[in-house]
Write a protein that holds these residues in place. Structure first.
Motif: not given
Length: 447
Positions: A327-330, A337-338, A360-362
């Motif tokens: 799940s961590f990989v996904g 994407i976010f 950059y902050i993102g």
């Protein structure tokens, strides 16, 4: 290979809890997102709003100092219920309430006395001409007393976790958020920022404690809970010692994790300025969305792992570990994407209050959130198994690293985001060492 057997009663209960938690937490997230623009309008002064966020963050540290009773109860009560040892369960619950009651009374007196001697304007880095020291102290004392009440009432959440009903704890949190949102909608907007701060303090303690009071009454009023309902006559020193012996380790870990994870607001306020904390909160809320949802799924797993360990279902624990790692990989892909979509989200979410999105902050917040997801996976597994030594050492190292790096970065850089970077780097040793140690422990018990 990676799928849990849905015919299993345990797995069905687990999935129902996770699904229900997502549903409730999703509504909570919606409340939180709607609240941010309302907070900006309510205070109409980012400096005072920054103080509110930081003040709340600092005072909530108190919730950590429950002597680890909550987590100690959670593990031991889960084992007692798994064995259907209701006499022991009742003693554990009763002893925990008695211990935490006395401890809450003691710490309330100490905290209120100490708070009156602190120069909060200096501590929160806001001049007295910007915010009256009298109003600030009044607001802090109000919040302090409310949080101390929560300190005692929150023990019901440990009972709920032990009953394998983690979704209910999220329901409690949701109602608190909903009540705060309702207050922000109906509260007068023409008052001064100082009065707004004081009013918010009173509203906050009511909104946070009312759902806990209702939950406590409802849970223990159920006739099925009669066998473990707390009664001071069932206080048992041996049960108290059992809770405390494991609880002290959890307490130390809670304090260390608190310094690592929830002190960023204070460091930003202290080393930079309160208004920067508002920017931090604006980035933190959406970027923590994925990690928060995943941590929500992890919440019922802690007690489920403890129960499986007590019942010697070691292969189930091993299979669960593989599912979490996959799940961590996904989630890494989802986080990326976010990040790409976040500028558009900022525009829609904040509207006229939009501060502009910095990639950059993102990016730094994406890394920060991903690290916390991995840390949460490891922490859930080791907490459920009760194997905490490696985590304890790594968290001590992380705290020292974080503080040293924040001081170092502050002398070189002027951007508050380096507090977030310092926190991320400090957790890297734990991210590497804990899974290696955990795999060795699981190989031994699975033999």
């Amino acid at each position: 290979m990676f799928v849990l057997n849905l015919k299993s009663k345990t797995n069905k209960s687990l999935l129902i809890n996770i699904f229900s938690s997502y549903l409730v937490k999703g509504l909570g997230v919606l409340c939180s997102l709607i609240s941010m623009p309302l907070f900006l309008k309510y205070f109409n002064d980012q400096m005072i709003l920054g103080v509110w966020f930081t003040m709340l963050s600092v005072l909530n540290w108190i919730l950590v100092f429950d002597m680890g009773i909550g987590n100690g109860l959670r593990n031991h009560l889960t084992k007692a219920l798994a064995k259907k040892d209701f006499q022991s369960a009742k003693q554990l619950v009763s002893s925990s309430y008695v211990m935490l009651g006395f401890w809450t009374a003691f710490i309330s007196v100490i905290c209120c006395v100490v708070a009156s001697f602190i120069d909060w304007n200096v501590f929160l880095n806001i001049p007295a001409n910007e915010l009256s020291s009298t109003i600030l102290l009044h607001s802090i004392i109000v919040c302090l007393l409310g949080i101390l009440l929560s300190f005692f009432l929150r023990i019901i959440t440990s009972v709920i976790y032990s009953l394998q009903r983690s979704a209910v704890t999220n329901l409690i949190s949701f109602f608190s958020q909903l009540l705060i949102l309702i207050y922000l909608i109906i509260a007068p907007k023409t008052i001064s920022s100082e009065q707004a701060l004081l009013n918010m303090a009173y509203a906050y303690i009511i909104c946070c404690n009312l759902p806990l009071i209702v939950a406590t009454v409802v849970i223990f009023a159920d006739h099925k809970m009669k066998e473990i309902r707390p009664n001071y006559k069932y206080y048992d020193r041996q049960s108290a010692n059992k809770v405390l012996s494991l609880g002290v380790v959890f307490l130390i870990l809670q304090i260390l994790y608190m310094i690592i994870s929830v002190t960023d607001s204070w460091f930003i306020t202290k080393f930079y300025e309160p208004s920067c904390t508002v920017d931090y909160q604006i980035y933190y809320k959406p970027f923590s969305f994925v990690s928060m949802l995943f941590m929500l799924a992890l919440t019922p797993l802690w007690s489920a792992i403890t129960k499986a360990y007590a019942e010697q279902r070691f292969s189930w624990i091993r299979k669960l570990q593989r599912i979490l790692y996959l799940s961590f990989v996904g989630l890494i892909i989802l986080q990326a994407i976010f990040l790409l979509l976040m500028p558009y989200f900022f525009t829609i979410w904040l509207g006229n209050e939009n501060i502009g999105f910095n990639y950059y902050i993102g990016l730094f917040f994406t890394i920060y959130s991903t690290i916390f997801i991995w840390v949460s996976i490891q922490s859930t597994l080791v907490a459920g198994l009760g194997k905490l030594k490696v985590q304890l050492v790594c968290y001590i190292v992380a705290v020292v690293l974080k503080i040293l790096m924040i001081i170092f970065f502050y002398k070189i850089f002027t951007n508050w985001v380096f507090v977030v970077i310092a926190t991320s780097i400090a957790l890297l040793p734990y991210c590497v060492i804990q899974p290696i140690s955990l795999n060795r422990a699981l190989k031994k018990i699975c033999i």
